[in-house]
Design a protein around this motif. Structure first.
Motif, mmCIF file in Angstrom:
data_model
loop_
_atom_site.group_PDB
_atom_site.id
_atom_site.type_symbol
_atom_site.label_atom_id
_atom_site.label_comp_id
_atom_site.label_asym_id
_atom_site.label_seq_id
_atom_site.Cartn_x
_atom_site.Cartn_y
_atom_site.Cartn_z
ATOM 1 N N LEU A 172 0.626 -1.054 0.054
ATOM 2 C CA LEU A 172 0.062 -0.056 -0.005
ATOM 3 C C LEU A 172 0.760 1.188 0.042
ATOM 4 N N LEU A 173 1.893 1.137 0.855
ATOM 5 C CA LEU A 173 2.835 2.540 0.794
ATOM 6 C C LEU A 173 3.693 2.609 -0.444
ATOM 7 N N SER A 174 3.880 1.517 -1.120
ATOM 8 C CA SER A 174 4.644 1.537 -2.375
ATOM 9 C C SER A 174 3.789 2.308 -3.431
ATOM 10 N N VAL A 175 2.310 1.728 -3.528
ATOM 11 C CA VAL A 175 1.424 2.328 -4.414
ATOM 12 C C VAL A 175 1.165 3.670 -4.210
ATOM 13 N N LYS A 176 1.099 4.170 -2.787
ATOM 14 C CA LYS A 176 0.710 5.604 -2.513
ATOM 15 C C LYS A 176 2.111 6.480 -2.963
ATOM 16 N N ALA A 177 3.256 5.884 -2.566
ATOM 17 C CA ALA A 177 4.379 6.690 -3.184
ATOM 18 C C ALA A 177 4.512 7.018 -4.704
ATOM 19 N N THR A 178 4.068 5.709 -5.452
ATOM 20 C CA THR A 178 3.969 5.715 -6.770
ATOM 21 C C THR A 178 3.304 6.960 -7.263
ATOM 22 N N ILE A 179 1.953 6.924 -6.742
ATOM 23 C CA ILE A 179 0.851 8.059 -7.203
ATOM 24 C C ILE A 179 1.368 9.423 -6.864
ATOM 25 N N LEU A 180 2.087 9.596 -5.567
ATOM 26 C CA LEU A 180 2.471 10.738 -5.128
ATOM 27 C C LEU A 180 3.656 11.592 -6.243
ATOM 28 N N GLN A 181 4.393 10.247 -6.541
ATOM 29 C CA GLN A 181 5.515 10.935 -7.549
ATOM 30 C C GLN A 181 4.656 11.157 -8.955
ATOM 31 N N ARG A 182 3.822 10.538 -9.280
ATOM 32 C CA ARG A 182 3.341 10.899 -10.577
ATOM 33 C C ARG A 182 2.701 12.192 -10.526
ATOM 34 N N SER A 183 2.026 12.570 -9.383
ATOM 35 C CA SER A 183 1.132 13.595 -9.183
ATOM 36 C C SER A 183 1.973 14.811 -9.118
ATOM 37 N N THR A 184 3.300 14.776 -8.520
ATOM 38 C CA THR A 184 4.250 15.727 -8.373
ATOM 39 C C THR A 184 4.679 16.197 -9.775
ATOM 40 N N GLU A 185 5.039 15.031 -10.683
ATOM 41 C CA GLU A 185 5.462 15.401 -11.870
ATOM 42 C C GLU A 185 4.754 15.968 -12.581
ATOM 43 N N ARG A 186 3.126 15.681 -12.345
ATOM 44 C CA ARG A 186 2.243 16.565 -13.482
ATOM 45 C C ARG A 186 2.142 17.783 -13.101
ATOM 46 N N ASP A 187 2.041 18.236 -11.690
ATOM 47 C CA ASP A 187 2.058 19.655 -11.266
ATOM 48 C C ASP A 187 3.384 20.405 -11.718
ATOM 49 N N MET A 188 4.499 19.806 -11.771
ATOM 50 C CA MET A 188 5.711 20.537 -12.336
ATOM 51 C C MET A 188 5.564 20.840 -13.706
ATOM 52 N N GLY A 189 4.966 19.919 -14.446
ATOM 53 C CA GLY A 189 4.518 19.915 -15.970
ATOM 54 C C GLY A 189 3.825 21.392 -16.113
ATOM 55 N N LYS A 190 2.716 21.526 -15.182
ATOM 56 C CA LYS A 190 1.654 22.463 -15.484
ATOM 57 C C LYS A 190 2.455 23.766 -15.127
ATOM 58 N N GLU A 191 3.396 23.991 -14.018
ATOM 59 C CA GLU A 191 3.863 25.289 -14.024
ATOM 60 C C GLU A 191 4.787 25.616 -14.958
ATOM 61 N N ASN A 192 5.415 24.692 -15.701
ATOM 62 C CA ASN A 192 6.401 24.879 -16.535
ATOM 63 C C ASN A 192 5.431 25.469 -17.845
#
Length: 272
Positions: free
Chosen positions: A248-268
């Motif tokens: 469960l923690l591994s899945v949450k970490a993967t989701i959090l990483q992908r969400s962070t990457e999307r937010d950084m792409g929108k800011e750019n």
């Protein structure tokens, strides 16, 4: 002695004849050289005569005359050689007869001495044959007896080796039995002793203590086994829950990483 003297005389004669032969060889060499010179002169004269015969028409006359003279001379030489050969053969025959007579006279006393010795030699040969037959018979008999004795000695040696091996085995077994007997007597003496401290050193007490220790160890191991069995099911459930939590923690970490990457792409994109 007469034979040695005769041999010495023959040696002296041989040396004298050898010296004469050396002189004759030297003389033959001189004569051969002289014959060569005369042949050369003869050939020159012959050529001159042949030339003169051709001039006067009587060619070949000298050759024919020479051949006739050579034939006549050869016949004379042959007759002379035959006479010499016959004389030599006669002299040689006389010398041989004389030598044979001398040898017979010289050997006569020796032959006379050898006659009784020959008879004695025959007797000794007969005795030798008889003794050799007896020896062969005795040797064969002794050989047979020797073979039987060797076989008997071999069997006795094998029996002795087997008995010696058995003796060593029995002595070793006896020593072991004596050692065990001594241990039993020592154990009985310790067991009958009234002193408790001495009785503790007996094998019986030692074995009893070891048996008690093993019983206690077995009880402890069975108790530990029971505890492990009782805790096995909860531990298995806890491990299953722990693995689920990790997933469960591994899945949450993967989701959090992908969400962070999307937010950084929108800011750019906004910055552009």
């Amino acid at each position: 002695k007469s034979t040695i003297a005769m041999i010495r005389n023959k040696g002296n004669v041989y040396k004298a004849k050898r010296s004469e032969m050396a002189d004759l060889r030297a003389e033959v060499g001189v004569l051969a050289r002289t014959a060569d010179i005369l042949n050369n002169q003869y050939n020159e004269v012959k050529q001159t005569i042949s030339s003169m015969e051709k001039e006067r028409g009587i060619a070949g006359y000298t050759d024919t005359q020479d051949k006739l003279e050579m034939i006549s001379a050869a016949k004379g030489d042959t007759d002379e050689k035959k006479g010499e050969i016959l004389e030599d053969m006669s002299d040689m025959s006389d010398k041989l007869n004389q030598m044979i007579a001398e040898k017979k006279n010289a050997l006569a006393p020796i032959i006379k001495e050898l006659r009784p010795l020959r008879g004695k030699c025959n007797e000794l040969e007969h005795l030798h044959t008889q003794k050799k037959t007896e020896y062969d018979s005795l040797s064969a008999s002794l050989g047979s007896n020797l073979h039987n004795l060797e076989q008997e000695v071999r069997e006795l040696r094998e029996t002795a080796q087997a008995d010696e091996s058995r003796h060593h085995f029995l002595m070793h077994a006896k020593q072991l039995l004596e050692a065990h007997q001594q241990k039993v007597e020592d154990e009985l003496g310790i067991y009958k002793n009234s002193d408790p401290a001495v009785r503790k050193s007996s094998l019986r007490e030692q074995y009893n203590r070891k048996i008690l220790e093993q019983d206690n160890l077995g009880k402890a191991l069975r108790s530990k086994q029971k505890t492990v069995r009782e805790q096995h099911t909860p531990n298995v459930a806890q491990m299953s829950m722990w693995r689920d939590l990790q997933q469960l923690l591994s899945v949450k970490a993967t989701i959090l990483q992908r969400s962070t990457e999307r937010d950084m792409g929108k800011e750019n994109i906004l910055i552009l």
